[in-house]
Structure formats: structure tokens, C-alpha cells
Design an enzyme around this catalytic site. Sequence first.
Site, PDB file in Angstrom:
ATOM      1  N   LYS A   1     -10.828  69.145  34.047  1.00 11.83           N
ATOM      2  CA  LYS A   1     -10.181  70.299  33.403  1.00 11.83           C
ATOM      3  C   LYS A   1      -8.838  70.576  33.870  1.00 11.83           C
ATOM      4  CE  LYS A   1     -13.212  71.614  31.200  1.00 11.83           C
ATOM      5  NZ  LYS A   1     -13.507  70.444  31.141  1.00 11.83           N
TER       6      LYS A   1
ATOM      7  N   GLU B   1     -15.304  67.020  37.663  1.00 10.13           N
ATOM      8  CA  GLU B   1     -15.186  67.988  36.578  1.00 10.13           C
ATOM      9  C   GLU B   1     -13.964  68.619  36.598  1.00 10.13           C
ATOM     10  OE1 GLU B   1     -15.945  68.155  33.615  1.00 10.13           O
ATOM     11  OE2 GLU B   1     -15.368  70.186  33.217  1.00 10.13           O
TER      12      GLU B   1
ATOM     13  N   GLU C   1      -6.630  67.826  31.765  1.00  9.03           N
ATOM     14  CA  GLU C   1      -6.567  67.703  30.268  1.00  9.03           C
ATOM     15  C   GLU C   1      -5.977  69.158  29.717  1.00  9.03           C
ATOM     16  OE1 GLU C   1     -10.235  68.026  28.003  1.00  9.03           O
ATOM     17  OE2 GLU C   1     -11.332  69.081  29.862  1.00  9.03           O
TER      18      GLU C   1
ATOM     19  N   TRP D   1      -6.082  64.033  13.544  1.00 10.75           N
ATOM     20  CA  TRP D   1      -5.874  63.601  14.732  1.00 10.75           C
ATOM     21  C   TRP D   1      -5.245  61.958  14.657  1.00 10.75           C
ATOM     22  CZ3 TRP D   1      -7.691  59.456  18.246  1.00 10.75           C
ATOM     23  CH2 TRP D   1      -7.323  59.551  19.581  1.00 10.75           C
TER      24      TRP D   1
ATOM     25  N   LYS E   1     -11.344  67.984  19.906  1.00  8.30           N
ATOM     26  CA  LYS E   1     -12.475  68.381  20.571  1.00  8.30           C
ATOM     27  C   LYS E   1     -13.625  67.465  20.443  1.00  8.30           C
ATOM     28  CE  LYS E   1     -15.201  71.398  22.243  1.00  8.30           C
ATOM     29  NZ  LYS E   1     -15.090  71.687  23.853  1.00  8.30           N
TER      30      LYS E   1
ATOM     31  N   CYS F   1     -10.675  64.484  13.124  1.00  8.89           N
ATOM     32  CA  CYS F   1     -10.065  65.190  12.236  1.00  8.89           C
ATOM     33  C   CYS F   1     -10.842  66.156  11.724  1.00  8.89           C
ATOM     34  CB  CYS F   1      -9.458  64.175  11.007  1.00  8.89           C
ATOM     35  SG  CYS F   1      -8.506  62.809  11.421  1.00  8.89           S
TER      36      CYS F   1
ATOM     37  N   ARG G   1     -10.338  70.038  16.119  1.00 10.92           N
ATOM     38  CA  ARG G   1     -10.676  68.545  15.761  1.00 10.92           C
ATOM     39  C   ARG G   1      -9.423  67.695  15.966  1.00 10.92           C
ATOM     40  NH1 ARG G   1     -15.920  67.718  14.158  1.00 10.92           N
ATOM     41  NH2 ARG G   1     -15.147  65.933  13.105  1.00 10.92           N
TER      42      ARG G   1
ATOM     43  N   HIS H   1     -11.516  55.669  52.905  1.00 15.14           N
ATOM     44  CA  HIS H   1     -11.203  54.348  52.580  1.00 15.14           C
ATOM     45  C   HIS H   1     -10.225  54.355  51.389  1.00 15.14           C
ATOM     46  CE1 HIS H   1     -15.130  53.762  54.260  1.00 15.14           C
ATOM     47  NE2 HIS H   1     -15.682  54.645  53.661  1.00 15.14           N
TER      48      HIS H   1
ATOM     49  N   ASN I   1     -11.945  60.913   7.731  1.00 14.21           N
ATOM     50  CA  ASN I   1     -12.108  61.234   9.231  1.00 14.21           C
ATOM     51  C   ASN I   1     -12.640  59.889   9.780  1.00 14.21           C
ATOM     52  OD1 ASN I   1     -12.335  61.814  11.960  1.00 14.21           O
ATOM     53  ND2 ASN I   1     -14.174  63.320  11.659  1.00 14.21           N
ATOM     54  N   GLY I   2     -12.126  59.215  10.641  1.00 17.01           N
ATOM     55  CA  GLY I   2     -12.998  57.888  11.157  1.00 17.01           C
ATOM     56  C   GLY I   2     -11.722  56.845  11.066  1.00 17.01           C
TER      57      GLY I   2
END
Length: 616
Positions: A493, A489, A496, A75, A611, A2, A27, A512, A101-102
Site C-alpha cells: 500500500k 500488504e 504503490e 497503459w 487497476k 487499457c 485502467r 537474518h 487492450n492486450g
Amino acid sequence: MCGIVGYVGTRQAQQVVLQGLQRLEYRGYDSAGIAVYDATAGLQIERSVGKLHFLTDRLNGRTLAGQIGLGHTRWATHGAVTEANAHPHRDESGTIVVVQNGIVENYQELKERLIAAGHTFHSQTDTEVIAHLVGAYYRDTHDLTDAVQRTLHDLHGGNAVVAFSIHEPDKLVAARLGNAGGVVIGLGAGETLIASDIPAVLGYTHQLIFLEDGDMAVVSAEGVVLRNREGASIERLPTLVTWDTESAAKGDFDHFMQKEMYEQPRALMDVLRGRVDLEAGTLRLDDLLLDEAQLRGIDRIYAVACGTAWHAALVSKFMIEKLARVRVEVDYGSEFRYRDPVIGAGAMVLAFSQSGETVDTLAAMEEARRQGAPSVAIVNVVGSQAARLADGGALYLHAGPEIGVASTKCFTSMLATAYLLALRLAEVRGTLSAAELAAHIRELGTLPGKAAQTLEKTAAQARMLAERYYTANSTLYLGRQVSYPIALEGALKLKEISYIHAEGYPAGEMKHGPVALIDEQMPVICIAPRDGVYEKMLSNIEQVHARGGKVIAVVTEGETLAATPADHMIGVPATAPLLNPVLAVLPLQLYAYHTALLRGCDVDQPRNLAKSVTVE
Ligand code: AGP
């Protein structure tokens, strides 16, 4: 996860808080709220669901009067995304305001205890439990700082908490427990700020104090008094942070991600600045605190990270094993911390983290400390928890703030920094001659220019390919060896920011299982630079092609479609094999960016993400 901003001083608090929240919105952006107090206007609180602009719309030009204020962008962890669950929250009396936050891991038990004592709750959040606890203790102590201190002893889990009371309207009390994400104190002239991250305070001061686990800060317009959880006073020296406000702003770009992609050439230069002498072909890593004897004694490295940083850690395995001949194990932070690892003598932990606040990565560093092993951090944010835990040294990226949730410049800067570390290890252990070392350093010195060329040359192509394939429901990325982490990666990208399902796979694994996925609808992006496994990649491309798959091949420039049986080719400049990832990832970033735009997605603040992941 947050964003928190607190202010006390000579200005109208609302303006400072809202501007700070704007700079921290990456955030978390499920909801937002602000509380301001003034002796005449009293306590004024506004909250809204959704992004920050919904809150400013709600304010509709009104200024909540007062020179002390507290704001939050959320968040959601506990409780749905509703206005009632938006911060700030108040205590039973409605006179104490709290943001957090947490996660309070024992909040249910605490809530039941408070309800039994007659408290009434208005939200599903763990945060409101903190507010009620502070209020209950305040009724005994009539002292906000003591009330907060007592509350901290009840809380389990990592938390950053900030509170103020209308009974003591000249101060804010902040506290940090565990690794719930940073708490920064900005020391201004006649004003003091509290924030979750540096960008929120840069417009007012560059003198910052970073709270550590267990720290409490009593903040007033005159400054800050620090104490620990037991109430004893402590000292924390301010850090001068040289980031400027512009670096935390979008500038002429449409999105932070776009800006940060194009900052990569400069960021790569900043990784090298002061660390390499291209003329002499030498390097120096002054921020690496392990001496030569210690470096020679390292026989195993645990590279630990999350998300994109984990992909950088995987690339570092190839770099360090090839150049320095040191074994590297790569672990996700969330896995490492719970698998009871045997770190053992001669080992070190190498943590990769842009924010330096990712709770799972920090836990790995703490496990290293617990087992007596040194840890080194490759980290961007100055003064972050990872930088402080890194007793073997914090190798800063010097990339400036990375605001876009999708990491770009910090990823490529992590790769360059890991390469420097691998070269330093090789130098100390004698696995490279001075001449070989000089050649590697000089090639590293060409990267910023080659990165700029790559961005310039591939942007149009990446956009054209995005226009061709943005409606795909799924996309496969294939690579071998050091290009395999780039396949991962590239896939991350894309998923997300465009929400297209995408997977990265070792190309040799196609047979496979994944080859069953190939059809005419699914683009397959193959990272196939001219390296030791190029021929193998060509046959993988053939296999995809033979089944009707559409292949986009990222190759070393100069290849021709005749030689490379792909449908499309993106050429990147040649470089050392272990540095190919730095260039090959660039068109993949651009492809994901344009695909997301075409799909109408929010590139900088993708849904459900934030983030910095400071909760488990
Ligand atoms: C990558 O684009 C994401 N933002 C995410 O995977 C990120 O890399 C991860 O959360 C780790 O963050 P850190 O580097 O701050 O530790």
C-alpha cells in the site's frame, strides 16, 4: 490494462465515450483518444498524452459530431507514451479506426509483412498493426466483420479489439482473444455500448453481455449479433448487473481510495449477507459449486493470485490450514503458470482476484482445468473471466466497483470470504464442531462493526503518524504468522501510492539481515495483536528499539506503551486471531493514504500502475 469505450445509438457519441473513459481511467492513464464519425463532418479524431483531462482540454468545448464513436485510455505496453502512439489507430486508408487492450505477441513479424506490402506506419504500437491488417482484409472483403475475423486469426496473444469503418458507420465490431481483459456489451434502448469494464456502461444500461475468449460482437444501435472466430453465430445471455452508477462515483470523498476504505464495514456485511445466520450460527455458500463429497476429497489447495490478492491468498493459507486442516500452497500467478506444477488428484486451485481479469491468475485457473482440477474464484467483478473459469464456483465479494488502483475494500472482503470458505471446509470435514463453527460465525458477524470502530478510532492517529514520517525514504513492516501477510500488504500500500520504498518481512527474520537496515530515519511498523506470537513480537520490537529504530506498533486495544516498547501504538479491537488481519490492515491503509497525500502523489491513479493487469 487499457480502457475502451465504444458507442452507437441516438446520442452524440462523444459525450458517452468521454464519460465512459472517465469511469475507466483507473485502467490506464498514459494517454487518451477518441474517434467519432458523422456523414457530414466525416471522421474526427483527437488524441493526447497524459490523463483524460488533457484530451478534454484539447477538445476545448468542441463536440465531435456523430452518433458512433470509439475511445481509449492507454497503459503503454509497446511504444513510448506519445501522441502518435495514443489510440485510436487507423488503417492505411485512414477509414478504419481500431483500439486495443492486450499485446500482439507477433506484431513485429506482421508489421514487417505489411511494410513489405507497402504499408506506412505512424506509431510504434502493436495496435496499429491490427488496424492495417483489418484495412488490408477489408480491401478484399468489403465487409468489416469479415475483415476483423480474418485479422483475429493472424494475432498471437491476448487481445481485446474494437473497430469501426466509415464505410459501415452503423456498427462497431468487437472481439476478445484470450484473457486480455474484459469486453462488455451494454444493451440499451436504441443504443449499444462496448466497454472494457462495467462502470462505463452503468449510466445507460444494466443489461450486459460479457464476451468470452474467441467471441466477436457486431454492435449496432439495435443490439448485438455474436459469432465465434470461425463465423458461426453464438448466444450469450445478458447478465443483469445491479451495481449503480453512484457506486462507481466518488461521492463526497476526495478520492476513490478514501471512499473505498470507508466502505469496508458495509462491504464486509455484504460478504456475509445471505451466507451466515448469526442467530443459528450456521453458514451457506450457495455459490460454491463443489458438493460435500468433493470438498471432503480435497487434500491440497493451490491459492493463486497477484499483488494484494496474493496477500489475501497467503492469509487464507493460515485460515484453511488452521480451521479445516487442508494443506494450502500459495503461488504468485506469474510463477505458478510457468513452473509446470503437479496439481494432481485431490487438489484444487483457489484464485483470488478483484477484477477477475488478471492474466497471470487466469492462467493458473486454465492450468488447473488442463490438469483436470477444479478451481474456485474469490472475485469481485460479476461476469469476469475468473468467475467464468471457476468451475468450482465464483465466491463473489459483492463489494461493488473498486476504482482506486490501490485495493482496500476488496482485500478485506477477500479475507472474510476466505474465512467463510475455511469454515465451510471445516464443517464438511468435521474439523470444527457445530458449536465451534457457530462461535466462529458469530465472531465473523462482529467484523463490520469492529471495522467501522477501527476506521473511526485510528484515522487521526494514522494521519498524525503520516505527518511524522512521510519524508522517510524507506519503511519496514514486520509481522508473524497471519500478521506477516499484513506486513506485506501494508508495505505494498505504502509503496504503490506514496512511492516510498517499503518492505514487509516476517519479524522472526529480522536477525537474518534486515536488522542491519534499522536506523533513526526509518519507521518500523510492527503488527503485534494479542495472539499466540505476541510475546515474540514484543522482543522483536525491543530489538528494533535497541538499535534506535522508530517503532509504530499495531496492537490489540488496551495494550500500554509500558508493556509494549514501541514509540507509537495504534490499538484495534480484539477479535479471533485469524480475523486480526481484517482489522490490523485498516490503519495501514489509512497511513499509506495520508502519506501519499502529504507527498503530493496521485492516490487513485499512481504512476506506472493500472487497476487491472491484463498483460504479462
Ligand atoms: C493492489 O493494491 C494492486 N492494485 C495490485 O497489486 C492488485 O492487487 C493486483 O494487480 C491483483 O489484481 P486483481 O485482484 O484484480 O487480480
